[in-house]
Motif scaffolding. Structure first.
Motif, PDB file in Angstrom:
ATOM      1  N   ILE A  82       8.557  14.196 -40.764  1.00  0.00           N
ATOM      2  CA  ILE A  82       8.715  12.925 -40.063  1.00  0.00           C
ATOM      3  C   ILE A  82      10.069  12.894 -39.354  1.00  0.00           C
ATOM      4  N   CYS A  83      10.076  12.417 -38.109  1.00  0.00           N
ATOM      5  CA  CYS A  83      11.330  12.265 -37.372  1.00  0.00           C
ATOM      6  C   CYS A  83      12.283  11.356 -38.158  1.00  0.00           C
ATOM      7  N   SER A  84      13.585  11.616 -38.031  1.00  0.00           N
ATOM      8  CA  SER A  84      14.580  10.983 -38.899  1.00  0.00           C
ATOM      9  C   SER A  84      14.645   9.464 -38.756  1.00  0.00           C
ATOM     10  N   HIS A  85      14.231   8.920 -37.605  1.00  0.00           N
ATOM     11  CA  HIS A  85      14.327   7.472 -37.405  1.00  0.00           C
ATOM     12  C   HIS A  85      13.057   6.740 -37.839  1.00  0.00           C
ATOM     13  N   LEU A  86      12.124   7.459 -38.462  1.00  0.00           N
ATOM     14  CA  LEU A  86      10.850   6.875 -38.881  1.00  0.00           C
ATOM     15  C   LEU A  86      10.617   7.125 -40.362  1.00  0.00           C
ATOM     16  N   GLU A  87       9.598   6.449 -40.890  1.00  0.00           N
ATOM     17  CA  GLU A  87       9.145   6.685 -42.252  1.00  0.00           C
ATOM     18  C   GLU A  87       7.672   7.060 -42.209  1.00  0.00           C
ATOM     19  N   GLY A  88       7.282   7.924 -43.124  1.00  0.00           N
ATOM     20  CA  GLY A  88       5.879   8.324 -43.195  1.00  0.00           C
ATOM     21  C   GLY A  88       5.349   8.231 -44.600  1.00  0.00           C
ATOM     22  N   GLY A  89       4.046   8.230 -44.703  1.00  0.00           N
ATOM     23  CA  GLY A  89       3.391   8.202 -45.998  1.00  0.00           C
ATOM     24  C   GLY A  89       1.955   8.658 -45.863  1.00  0.00           C
ATOM     25  N   MET A  90       1.280   8.730 -46.992  1.00  0.00           N
ATOM     26  CA  MET A  90      -0.129   9.131 -47.010  1.00  0.00           C
ATOM     27  C   MET A  90      -0.922   8.137 -47.824  1.00  0.00           C
ATOM     28  N   SER A  91      -2.060   7.746 -47.295  1.00  0.00           N
ATOM     29  CA  SER A  91      -2.958   6.869 -48.040  1.00  0.00           C
ATOM     30  C   SER A  91      -3.664   7.681 -49.116  1.00  0.00           C
ATOM     31  N   PRO A  92      -4.354   7.032 -50.049  1.00  0.00           N
ATOM     32  CA  PRO A  92      -5.105   7.785 -51.062  1.00  0.00           C
ATOM     33  C   PRO A  92      -6.154   8.720 -50.459  1.00  0.00           C
ATOM     34  N   GLU A  93      -6.617   8.421 -49.242  1.00  0.00           N
ATOM     35  CA  GLU A  93      -7.602   9.276 -48.572  1.00  0.00           C
ATOM     36  C   GLU A  93      -6.962  10.414 -47.789  1.00  0.00           C
ATOM     37  N   GLY A  94      -5.631  10.483 -47.806  1.00  0.00           N
ATOM     38  CA  GLY A  94      -4.937  11.537 -47.084  1.00  0.00           C
ATOM     39  C   GLY A  94      -4.613  11.193 -45.650  1.00  0.00           C
TER      40      GLY A  94
ATOM     41  N   GLU B 248       4.274  -2.330 -50.298  1.00  0.00           N
ATOM     42  CA  GLU B 248       4.909  -3.520 -49.710  1.00  0.00           C
ATOM     43  C   GLU B 248       5.540  -3.248 -48.342  1.00  0.00           C
ATOM     44  N   LYS B 249       5.113  -2.203 -47.672  1.00  0.00           N
ATOM     45  CA  LYS B 249       5.590  -1.891 -46.322  1.00  0.00           C
ATOM     46  C   LYS B 249       4.398  -1.807 -45.370  1.00  0.00           C
ATOM     47  N   ARG B 250       4.622  -2.247 -44.128  1.00  0.00           N
ATOM     48  CA  ARG B 250       3.553  -2.248 -43.129  1.00  0.00           C
ATOM     49  C   ARG B 250       3.598  -0.932 -42.334  1.00  0.00           C
ATOM     50  N   TYR B 251       2.491  -0.198 -42.361  1.00  0.00           N
ATOM     51  CA  TYR B 251       2.391   1.089 -41.690  1.00  0.00           C
ATOM     52  C   TYR B 251       1.291   1.059 -40.621  1.00  0.00           C
ATOM     53  N   TYR B 252       1.467   1.903 -39.619  1.00  0.00           N
ATOM     54  CA  TYR B 252       0.383   2.152 -38.659  1.00  0.00           C
ATOM     55  C   TYR B 252      -0.492   3.264 -39.219  1.00  0.00           C
ATOM     56  N   ARG B 253      -1.801   3.042 -39.194  1.00  0.00           N
ATOM     57  CA  ARG B 253      -2.757   4.041 -39.662  1.00  0.00           C
ATOM     58  C   ARG B 253      -3.114   4.966 -38.497  1.00  0.00           C
ATOM     59  N   THR B 254      -2.739   6.228 -38.588  1.00  0.00           N
ATOM     60  CA  THR B 254      -2.968   7.147 -37.472  1.00  0.00           C
ATOM     61  C   THR B 254      -4.420   7.562 -37.319  1.00  0.00           C
ATOM     62  N   GLY B 255      -5.206   7.488 -38.404  1.00  0.00           N
ATOM     63  CA  GLY B 255      -6.582   7.971 -38.357  1.00  0.00           C
ATOM     64  C   GLY B 255      -6.685   9.475 -38.530  1.00  0.00           C
ATOM     65  N   ASP B 256      -5.555  10.135 -38.774  1.00  0.00           N
ATOM     66  CA  ASP B 256      -5.517  11.581 -38.951  1.00  0.00           C
ATOM     67  C   ASP B 256      -5.287  11.930 -40.414  1.00  0.00           C
ATOM     68  N   ARG B 257      -6.054  12.891 -40.912  1.00  0.00           N
ATOM     69  CA  ARG B 257      -5.885  13.382 -42.276  1.00  0.00           C
ATOM     70  C   ARG B 257      -4.852  14.498 -42.286  1.00  0.00           C
ATOM     71  N   VAL B 258      -4.010  14.495 -43.310  1.00  0.00           N
ATOM     72  CA  VAL B 258      -2.992  15.531 -43.449  1.00  0.00           C
ATOM     73  C   VAL B 258      -2.910  16.004 -44.893  1.00  0.00           C
ATOM     74  N   GLU B 259      -2.310  17.179 -45.053  1.00  0.00           N
ATOM     75  CA  GLU B 259      -1.950  17.697 -46.363  1.00  0.00           C
ATOM     76  C   GLU B 259      -0.483  18.095 -46.319  1.00  0.00           C
TER      77      GLU B 259
END
Length: 222
Positions: free
Chosen positions: A53-65, A94-105
């Motif tokens: 993830i670019c340094s000025h952003l935050e990323g995460g993964m949903s339970p579905e990946g 407790e954070k609002r994220y944009y869902r990319t629709g892309d699966r990752v590992e």
């Protein structure tokens, strides 16, 4: 996904240049990056990671990946389309994220690896198939420029895989050659039952492969 063999050709053409894999949907702009290592593995088939993830952003993964992104250059919402906001944004920890629709590992080096779109998963006779995995194998054939895999129905109404390939002009290639090529590289249930060979693939207005149009293409045998 940029074909690995085409990328390696570019790297051979510009041996002093650095190459980066940059990822991001329109709603987030570029949000991950990965520097392609040199020297590269000449026999590599798998696509390269999309990185960290670019340094000025935050990323995460949903339970579905699904890859989730938040931060300063993620749009606050769709213009006058609150119904899309409800679909495309979600609260995790407790954070609002944009869902990319892309699966990752995540690989061993903590890089994100793109594995496909959530909405492109194909279910075929009990198997769950990511068409992007089949496309990567097909695109590694030296006479294939682009590959797209979409679901289709056989005479009994069962789901089958249809591969539409853009092949090099004048190439000595046929449907049977492609099938033989796939045999040692893919499990039997991931080998496309229908194969179409043509000069180019239809594109959307943004230059991406038009999968909707391909779903209605007729099979061509060469």
């Amino acid at each position: 996904v940029f074909p690995v063999n085409a990328l390696h050709q570019l790297m051979d053409t510009w041996p002093q240049a650095k190459f980066y894999n940059l990822y991001g949907p329109t709603e987030t702009n570029v949000c991950t990056w990965y520097e392609i290592p040199r020297p590269y593995e000449s026999e590599r088939i798998d696509s390269y990671p999309i990185g960290k993830i670019c340094s000025h952003l935050e990323g995460g993964m949903s339970p579905e990946g699904e890859l989730l992104i938040r931060g300063s250059n993620v749009m606050p919402g769709y213009w006058q389309r609150p119904e899309l906001d409800d679909i495309s944004f979600a609260i995790y920890d407790e954070k609002r994220y944009y869902r990319t629709g892309d699966r990752v590992e995540m690989d061993k080096n903590r890089n994100y690896v793109y594995t496909g779109r959530l909405d492109r998963m194909i279910k075929k006779r009990g198997y769950r198939i990511e068409p992007g995995e089949v496309e990567v194998i097909l695109q590694h054939h030296p006479d294939v420029m682009e590959a797209a895999v979409v679901p289709a129905k056989d005479e009994d109404g069962h789901t089958v895989l249809k591969a539409v390939l853009s092949v090099r002009k004048g190439a000595n290639i046929s449907v049977s050659i492609i099938r033989q090529y796939c045999l040692p590289l893919l499990p039997f249930y991931m080998i496309p039952e229908r194969i179409i060979l043509q000069g180019s693939l239809p594109k959307t207005s943004t230059g991406k492969i038009d999968y909707t149009q391909l779903a209605g293409a007729e099979q061509v045998t060469r």
